[in-house]
Design a protein around this motif. Structure first.
Motif, short mmCIF file in Angstrom:
data_model
loop_
_atom_site.label_atom_id
_atom_site.label_comp_id
_atom_site.label_asym_id
_atom_site.label_seq_id
_atom_site.Cartn_x
_atom_site.Cartn_y
_atom_site.Cartn_z
N SER A 81 -21.13 -26.56 36.61
CA SER A 81 -22.34 -25.75 36.82
C SER A 81 -22.16 -24.35 36.25
O SER A 81 -23.13 -23.64 36.06
CB SER A 81 -22.65 -25.64 38.31
OG SER A 81 -22.79 -26.90 38.88
N CYS A 82 -20.91 -23.94 36.06
CA CYS A 82 -20.61 -22.64 35.46
C CYS A 82 -20.64 -22.83 33.95
O CYS A 82 -19.73 -23.44 33.37
CB CYS A 82 -19.23 -22.14 35.90
SG CYS A 82 -19.04 -22.08 37.68
N HIS B 291 -27.56 -15.95 43.83
CA HIS B 291 -27.13 -17.35 43.90
C HIS B 291 -26.88 -17.84 45.32
O HIS B 291 -26.50 -19.00 45.52
CB HIS B 291 -25.86 -17.53 43.07
CG HIS B 291 -24.77 -16.56 43.44
ND1 HIS B 291 -24.10 -16.63 44.63
CD2 HIS B 291 -24.30 -15.47 42.80
CE1 HIS B 291 -23.24 -15.63 44.69
NE2 HIS B 291 -23.34 -14.89 43.61
N TYR C 184 -14.34 -22.94 41.81
CA TYR C 184 -15.42 -21.97 41.58
C TYR C 184 -14.90 -20.63 42.07
O TYR C 184 -14.41 -20.54 43.21
CB TYR C 184 -16.67 -22.33 42.37
CG TYR C 184 -17.26 -23.69 42.06
CD1 TYR C 184 -18.28 -23.84 41.11
CD2 TYR C 184 -16.78 -24.83 42.70
CE1 TYR C 184 -18.82 -25.09 40.83
CE2 TYR C 184 -17.31 -26.08 42.42
CZ TYR C 184 -18.33 -26.21 41.47
OH TYR C 184 -18.85 -27.45 41.20
N LEU D 294 -21.22 -20.92 49.19
CA LEU D 294 -21.20 -21.92 48.11
C LEU D 294 -20.70 -23.27 48.63
O LEU D 294 -21.23 -24.33 48.25
CB LEU D 294 -20.32 -21.43 46.95
CG LEU D 294 -20.16 -22.38 45.77
CD1 LEU D 294 -21.50 -22.79 45.17
CD2 LEU D 294 -19.28 -21.76 44.68
N TYR E 214 -24.71 -22.40 37.87
CA TYR E 214 -24.17 -21.49 38.87
C TYR E 214 -23.49 -20.35 38.12
O TYR E 214 -22.46 -20.55 37.47
CB TYR E 214 -23.15 -22.20 39.79
CG TYR E 214 -22.60 -21.21 40.81
CD1 TYR E 214 -23.35 -20.87 41.93
CD2 TYR E 214 -21.37 -20.59 40.63
CE1 TYR E 214 -22.89 -19.93 42.85
CE2 TYR E 214 -20.90 -19.65 41.54
CZ TYR E 214 -21.67 -19.33 42.65
OH TYR E 214 -21.23 -18.39 43.54
#
Lengths: 456, 456
Positions: free
Chosen positions: A22-23, A143, B108, B119, B303
């Motif tokens: 997702s990054c 976010h 992450y 998150l 993200y």
């Protein structure tokens, strides 16, 4: 640190394995590996220089020596938390207070713009005892889970049908540049939304908006908009939250905060700050009024943010303010931003693809359209232009609802020469680009590439 | 930076004016101003040295030169964001992966423990498509809006009646040290809560727990608890989130992560990291499985965390891991923590006020009780002990539902001599303290004060 530990392919492979997908990466088909940077210039693993037109976080320039020195000096002395008394946090709050209207005089320090907006929402809800939030369409406020609902830009597809106030975009929106008073007209859409919400039993805690909507497409609010919206929101018992995360710290040049463009008779109730505040160091801030802070205190719950407001973060924040002043970066934003805008307006006279040029200081958007009559967004052409600029070693990106706005948010040390170089490249790339097919956009001539190389 | 800009009174006055009063100070009646620190020692504006027993964030010691050097070197070279390829983030993720079970292999990076838990909640909800969360009573998982519901420790008074699983506290809880299998018994309370939730139509996304509940009173989970809870939660379609924000990075000595105390047959689905990860630099992390990460990617939303995983944060994170290894801080936690616990157990034989001593490594709690039969918490006595220790220049604090637990979470360089000094002071302060009135606790004799001064 070594400049490079792994070969680029290996870095990419490890990244795909170890970091959540997702990054995402810029230029995902052929991402850039940047190993060092200085001022407005990035350098890849082969020493290639790129001109950085988008890193607004590195506000006073990449790797400014004053900041490194301030950080290292304070790291060597003390890093602790706000449960101990320390001068840096009060010095820093005092300096920030001096940039704001008197009413915004209480500060909370946090670690990111998202944390700041989340806290702003808590403050607003605690103070007003209302829950609901009015936000603009295409807005992005962070976010975190609490911010998903108020960030239609990214989360529209997750959240299904909600209603947002129309973006006061006088180029694409329901009221355009030919409207006699678009500020009033767009403010009235907020009023209508509030009235509708009241009919459903909702109670408005707050209106959140970036002082210049950024991912919405580098939008400049029409005159009078914020003041009228604030009146409507306060009539409904809510507060006005100005999100200055992208736009604060002098980016607009003429003022320290972008909300100040709306005149001295407008003052938000809460201001959130982030991105440029620490030039890349994780720090952010919420400024508010004594009344709102008092209501938050009155709930009896301690607010403790482990890293927020620590002596190192505040030392860096102070050093950023010093550099903005000493290097007259606001003056630079006025001069260079003004020149850049003029150059882009000149390009607009030559290239029908450029539908609109807008902005203040070093916050500028150039919107590409298929044709000027329909104003149909030229999304592919914008993507193509960004890819071609990358080949010319200029890092640029797009934004807006259709990704058709080329956005300039460079480090504030961006120079007249940088502005001219970018515009020369854009001109070359767009030549012959009057059809709608991106494939028809010619490559920049070898001669120009040579001249760019000499400039770098 | 100068050590002190304002006189302490002025700092305090400015702080009261400029910083939200929800941000509280230690020793609020007479707060401490700390201007420098090194290792496990803090220094106030008069050069007075304090022994720091509580700064678990400054994990490898305050102002470790290796970290300052790593930060400054990377700040001088590059700070950017994760949309550009860089080696530090993959190097760092790779190093963290080596400390974890193989299944936890996707990372992450964020800026705070609260961002990490927020998150984790998004990941759990996205993966399970369920919403509800089971948490322990007295838990604290962060200050963000999404975490208020799952943090009864601070927010109980705001949130009215909800239900939490009982804290598996074998000293105060419903099942105690004389129970044949408290791990199973407490796990069954989670099962009951899930069954009740199902009856109400709730769907369990996750179970969140610190691997050693910290603000809950330095609780050590009974054997088998986590494994059984994980089974129940997974049967309900949820995932197990281990919050290692207070407990990770070798604090427990024998293991790198506190959840590993529960045996090799237990592995969480998500692990969140914070506080000690950057020794005070704002960085935090979420580790999870490929399956959960894939579900999050599949929602199609990027993200992006502006500061999270930047090259400077990762350089500092890497340097912290290096120092933990090079200085054998886990070994130190075993040796010094073990010795400290023994000394406290010896004190327990002398002082009836000490009801319980528990802990692993440098995560230790000493619970004070009015009398050992009723186990009634000795809250005032604990507060008094902390105040008196402050006079002896030892910074300590309390935790637990009744603030009756003296908590040790010092920097990991805490020494045998430090442990002996604290225990000598506690012994002196508690002498004659067998009545319940704090006012009857005598001051430490002048002779001892002298000997403490010589130690500093």
């Amino acid at each position: 640190m070594a400049l490079e530990v792994f070969h680029k392919d290996e870095t990419l492979q490890m990244r795909r394995k170890l970091i959540g997908q997702s990054c995402r990466l810029f230029f995902s088909r052929d991402p850039v590996k940047i190993v060092r940077a200085r001022g407005q210039y990035l350098y890849d693993e082969n020493g290639m220089q790129y001109l950085d037109c988008i890193s607004n976080v590195q506000h006073v320039g990449h790797c400014h020596p004053s900041l490194t020195q301030a950080a290292a000096a304070q790291m060597d002395l003390l890093n602790s938390n706000t449960r101990f008394l320390h001068d840096n946090i009060v010095l820093y709050a005092d300096r920030l207070a001096a940039t704001l209207p008197k009413k915004l005089c209480v500060f909370y320090f946090v670690n990111s713009g998202s944390e700041a907006n989340d806290l702003a929402l808590r403050l607003a809800r605690q103070y007003t005892r209302h829950h609901d939030v009015v936000v603009l369409d295409h807005a992005y406020h962070g976010h975190l889970i609490s911010l998903i609902d108020i960030s239609p830009y990214k989360f529209r597809k997750l959240e299904g049908q909600k209603e947002w106030a129309p973006l006061p975009d006088t180029y694409h929106g329901i009221y355009r540049e030919d409207h006699p008073d678009p500020g009033q007209a767009y403010a009235d859409t907020v009023k209508s939304l509030i009235d509708e919400a009241h009919k459903k039993g909702c109670k408005i805690s707050s209106f959140f908006a970036e002082s210049l909507p950024s991912v919405g497409g580098q939008i400049i609010f029409p005159t009078g908009y914020c003041k009228r919206v604030a009146e409507y929101v306060r009539e409904a018992g809510g507060v006005y939250v100005a999100d200055e995360i992208q736009t604060g710290f002098g980016r607009v040049g003429s003022h320290f905060w972008a909300f100040q463009l709306q005149g001295e008779d407008f003052c938000p109730d809460i201001v959130t700050m982030g991105k440029p505040i620490g030039n890349g160091h994780p720090i952010a801030c919420v400024a508010t009024t004594e009344e709102i802070a008092a209501a938050f205190t009155a709930n009896g719950v301690e607010y403790f943010n482990t890293f927020g407001g620590n002596p190192v973060s505040c030392a860096i924040g102070l050093a950023v303010l010093d550099v903005i002043e000493k290097e007259d970066l606001r003056g630079n934003a006025v001069r260079v931003g003004g020149h850049l805008k003029q150059l882009l307006l000149q390009l607009q006279t030559k290239h029908p693809l450029i539908g609109d040029v807008r902005g203040v200081g070093l916050f500028i958007g150039m919107e590409l359209v298929k044709d000027r009559a329909s104003r149909k967004p030229a999304t592919e052409e914008a993507a193509h232009l960004v890819r071609r600029l990358k080949e010319e070693r200029i890092v640029m990106s797009t934004d807006g609802p259709w990704d058709s706005v080329i956005k300039f948010k460079p480090p504030m040390c961006f120079s007249i020469e940088d502005a001219e170089r970018v515009c020369t490249c854009i001109d070359q790339i767009l030549r012959g680009c009057y059809t709608s097919s991106p494939s028809s956009i010619p490559a920049v001539s070898a001669g120009l590439q040579g001249s760019i190389s000499r400039n770098t």
